[in-house]
Write an enzyme that holds these catalytic residues in place. Structure first.
Site, mmCIF file in Angstrom:
data_model
loop_
_atom_site.group_PDB
_atom_site.id
_atom_site.type_symbol
_atom_site.label_atom_id
_atom_site.label_comp_id
_atom_site.label_asym_id
_atom_site.label_seq_id
_atom_site.Cartn_x
_atom_site.Cartn_y
_atom_site.Cartn_z
ATOM 1 N N ARG A 103 0.882 -1.188 0.000
ATOM 2 C CA ARG A 103 0.000 0.000 0.000
ATOM 3 C C ARG A 103 0.901 1.214 0.000
ATOM 4 N NH1 ARG A 103 -5.323 1.295 3.523
ATOM 5 N NH2 ARG A 103 -6.090 -0.063 1.875
ATOM 6 N N GLN A 122 -10.005 -4.140 -3.305
ATOM 7 C CA GLN A 122 -11.288 -3.726 -2.748
ATOM 8 C C GLN A 122 -12.424 -4.080 -3.709
ATOM 9 O OE1 GLN A 122 -12.056 -2.038 0.286
ATOM 10 N NE2 GLN A 122 -14.097 -2.652 -0.369
HETATM 11 N N1 CP Z 1 -11.123 -0.483 2.567
HETATM 12 C C1 CP Z 1 -9.847 -0.513 2.961
HETATM 13 O O1 CP Z 1 -8.930 -0.699 2.177
HETATM 14 O O2 CP Z 1 -9.677 -0.354 4.305
HETATM 15 P P1 CP Z 1 -8.295 -0.123 5.057
HETATM 16 O O3 CP Z 1 -7.799 1.247 4.690
HETATM 17 O O4 CP Z 1 -8.642 -0.233 6.503
HETATM 18 O O5 CP Z 1 -7.323 -1.184 4.617
HETATM 19 N N1 NVA Z 2 -10.084 6.514 -0.965
HETATM 20 C C1 NVA Z 2 -9.632 6.074 0.335
HETATM 21 C C2 NVA Z 2 -9.794 4.597 0.459
HETATM 22 C C3 NVA Z 2 -9.386 4.032 1.796
HETATM 23 C C4 NVA Z 2 -9.525 2.550 1.847
HETATM 24 C C5 NVA Z 2 -8.187 6.492 0.531
HETATM 25 O O1 NVA Z 2 -7.389 6.361 -0.413
HETATM 26 O O2 NVA Z 2 -7.844 6.967 1.612
#
Ligand code: CP
Ligand code: NVA
Length: 308
Positions: free
Chosen positions: A108, A138
């Site tokens: 991430r 997701q």
């Molecule tokens: N929806 C999602 O990716 O949640 P997190 O940011 O908690 O991983």
């Molecule tokens: N759009 C949000 C999604 C979090 C899961 C972000 O990037 O923060």
């Protein structure tokens, strides 16, 4: 050839459909089992997943960890603050080291180019756990959730309300793969990047961009929203000001079909992008969606290892 999952198109329609089918079967086979017990066939027995987090996470972090346990393997976390990546070790070197020590890498991060570089240098599968551009893992969970709630994908009318962000980009990518339609309502200037819209249209999806939340919600089968301020974005006050008309409330849900679903990837900011009554209401499937991250991530991992 190493199978990376940087976006849904890396797998394609048939493989994503296979992921959803496998997730449904594996989920059904372990109803009421303890969450950490491995599936009977332990398809990733002994495999290790390295998880790199340069941004916060609850669902992605936990679901990939539990997914690996259920597949018979294990996972560990590196965060930028406590690893050498945060002190300037290159992405290329990190990719090559982790490829010697782990069987796959989930990351991430912010810049999508970083994950592409990681994939270029890694000799094991690299999985996108969210970038500023997209969030494909997701969307596998979201498609699974819609199908479980008896929404056949082709021809489905989806309304997206709020910010034209990374999660929407992956919804658009899925629309092109599965030929469903998306009406996107954003304030002017917050539309999704053209490339995602054009790609979806090329795939046969009808994508409508509007500034009217009501127009987008009209007759929808599914209403989706997300935070108005994604991780790393500036201008929180201005975003919250211009997004007010896009809050999903009972009046907007009433514009959709009577059996429409409400989805949100979470974390939610109840009172901003969605009212409490919709979030907690009977059409909301957000906690099924969150649980499905585990089942979806298992099938993403299996696809990466050519074990679907
Ligand atoms: N929806 C999602 O990716 O949640 P997190 O940011 O908690 O991983
Ligand atoms: N759009 C949000 C999604 C979090 C899961 C972000 O990037 O923060």
């Amino acid at each position: 050839m190493v199978r990376h999952f940087l976006d849904l198109s890396d797998a394609g329609t048939d493989a994503v459909a296979a992921m959803i089918g496998d997730a449904i079967d594996r989920k059904a086979a372990r109803t009421s089992w303890p969450k950490g017990r491995p599936d009977a066939d332990k398809p990733l027995d002994g495999h290790v997943l390295a998880m790199i987090f340069e941004k916060s996470s609850t669902r992605t972090r936990v679901s990939f960890d539990i997914a690996m346990r259920q597949l018979g393997g294990s996972a560990f976390i590196l965060d930028s603050a406590s690893s050498q990546l945060g002190r300037g070790e290159t992405v290329a070197d990190t990719a090559r080291v982790l490829s010697r020590m782990a069987d796959a890498i989930m990351i991430r991060t912010d810049d999508h180019a970083k994950i592409e570089e990681l994939a270029r240098y890694a000799s094991v599968p690299v999985i996108n756990g969210l970038t500023d551009a997209s969030h494909p893992c997701q969307i596998v969970a979201d498609l699974l959730t819609m199908i479980e709630h008896r929404k056949a994908l082709p021809g489905l009318e989806i309304a997206w309300l709020g910010d034209g962000n990374n999660v929407l980009n992956s919804v658009l990518e899925a629309a092109g793969l599965f030929q469903f339609n998306v009406r996107v309502a954003t304030p002017p200037g917050y539309e999704p990047a053209r490339q995602w819209v054009e790609h979806a249209r090329k795939g046969g999806a009808q994508i409508e961009l509007t500034n009217s939340a009501e127009q987008a919600a009209q007759g929808a089968d599914v209403i989706i929203t997300d935070t108005w301020v994604s991780m790393g974005q500036d201008g929180e006050q201005e975003r919250k000001r211009v997004m007010q008309p896009y809050r999903v409330d009972d009046a907007l849900m009433a514009q959709a079909k009577p059996d429409a679903l409400f989805l949100h990837c979470l974390p939610a900011h109840v009172g901003d992008e969605v009212t409490e009554s919709v979030f907690e209401g009977p059409q909301s499937v957000v906690f099924d969606e969150a649980e499905n991250r585990i089942h979806a991530q298992k099938s993403v991992l299996l696809w990466c290892f050519d074990k679907l």
